[in-house]
Design a protein around this motif. Structure first.
Motif, PDB file in Angstrom:
ATOM      1  N   ARG A   9     -16.455 -11.352 -23.593  1.00 21.54           N
ATOM      2  CA  ARG A   9     -16.061 -11.938 -22.316  1.00 21.54           C
ATOM      3  C   ARG A   9     -15.673 -10.836 -21.347  1.00 21.54           C
ATOM      4  NH1 ARG A   9     -12.964 -17.481 -21.043  1.00 21.54           N
ATOM      5  NH2 ARG A   9     -14.697 -18.181 -22.313  1.00 21.54           N
ATOM      6  N   TYR A  30     -15.225 -15.496 -15.078  1.00 19.98           N
ATOM      7  CA  TYR A  30     -15.701 -14.680 -16.204  1.00 19.98           C
ATOM      8  C   TYR A  30     -17.210 -14.802 -16.399  1.00 19.98           C
ATOM      9  CZ  TYR A  30     -16.140 -18.987 -18.891  1.00 19.98           C
ATOM     10  OH  TYR A  30     -16.522 -20.237 -19.328  1.00 19.98           O
ATOM     11  N   GLU A  32     -19.585 -14.408 -20.045  1.00 18.27           N
ATOM     12  CA  GLU A  32     -19.488 -14.235 -21.494  1.00 18.27           C
ATOM     13  C   GLU A  32     -20.893 -14.183 -22.067  1.00 18.27           C
ATOM     14  OE1 GLU A  32     -16.928 -15.766 -25.284  1.00 18.27           O
ATOM     15  OE2 GLU A  32     -17.097 -17.107 -23.570  1.00 18.27           O
ATOM     16  N   THR A  34     -23.202 -13.654 -25.717  1.00 16.35           N
ATOM     17  CA  THR A  34     -23.133 -13.761 -27.172  1.00 16.35           C
ATOM     18  C   THR A  34     -24.254 -12.960 -27.817  1.00 16.35           C
ATOM     19  OG1 THR A  34     -24.487 -15.762 -27.210  1.00 16.35           O
ATOM     20  CG2 THR A  34     -22.092 -16.057 -27.018  1.00 16.35           C
ATOM     21  N   GLY A  39     -24.932 -17.305 -23.428  1.00 16.62           N
ATOM     22  CA  GLY A  39     -23.585 -17.125 -22.911  1.00 16.62           C
ATOM     23  C   GLY A  39     -23.326 -18.104 -21.794  1.00 16.62           C
ATOM     24  N   ARG A 109     -10.434 -10.994 -22.093  1.00 21.60           N
ATOM     25  CA  ARG A 109     -10.351 -12.447 -21.982  1.00 21.60           C
ATOM     26  C   ARG A 109     -10.056 -12.839 -20.540  1.00 21.60           C
ATOM     27  NH1 ARG A 109     -12.678 -15.124 -25.659  1.00 21.60           N
ATOM     28  NH2 ARG A 109     -11.501 -16.941 -25.068  1.00 21.60           N
TER      29      ARG A 109
END
Length: 110
Positions: A9, A30, A32, A34, A39, A109
């Motif tokens: 993230r 944000y 993010e 993966t 994401g 985060r």
């Protein structure tokens, strides 16, 4: 295969088109990513899923992505890219037939 340096993230710290109050309107903004090449991102009233692929830009590790989701109650889609520089992500996002914005993000985060 997604570059392991992009996975995780990233907290949006600035956007050229919108101020930080808008970016963090519903949640802290944000991106993010993966390890399986997917994401999501959220900022303002925009929340979208991402399909991404690792690449390079000017010899730097980077990611390119397409996205699809919602902007308030309206369907939206587009594409974007970002260059990875340590714990910093810098790139552009382009909405289909709409806005575009530069962004920076830091690892962590939201």
């Amino acid at each position: 295969m997604v570059n392991p340096n992009i996975i995780g993230r990233w907290r949006i710290t600035s956007m050229t088109e919108w101020d930080q109050d808008f970016v963090d309107e519903e949640v802290p903004g944000y991106f993010e990513f993966t390890k399986d090449g997917f994401g999501e991102f959220q900022f303002g009233y925009v929340k979208c899923g991402i399909d991404c692929q690792s690449t390079e830009r000017d010899g730097q590790p980077a990611v390119e992505f397409s996205f699809e989701g919602m902007d308030e109650m309206t369907h939206t889609s587009g594409r974007g890219w970002a260059v990875i520089d340590g714990n910093r992500l810098e790139g552009m996002i382009f909405f289909y037939q709409g806005d575009e914005s530069g962004f920076t993000a830091k690892r962590g985060r939201a």
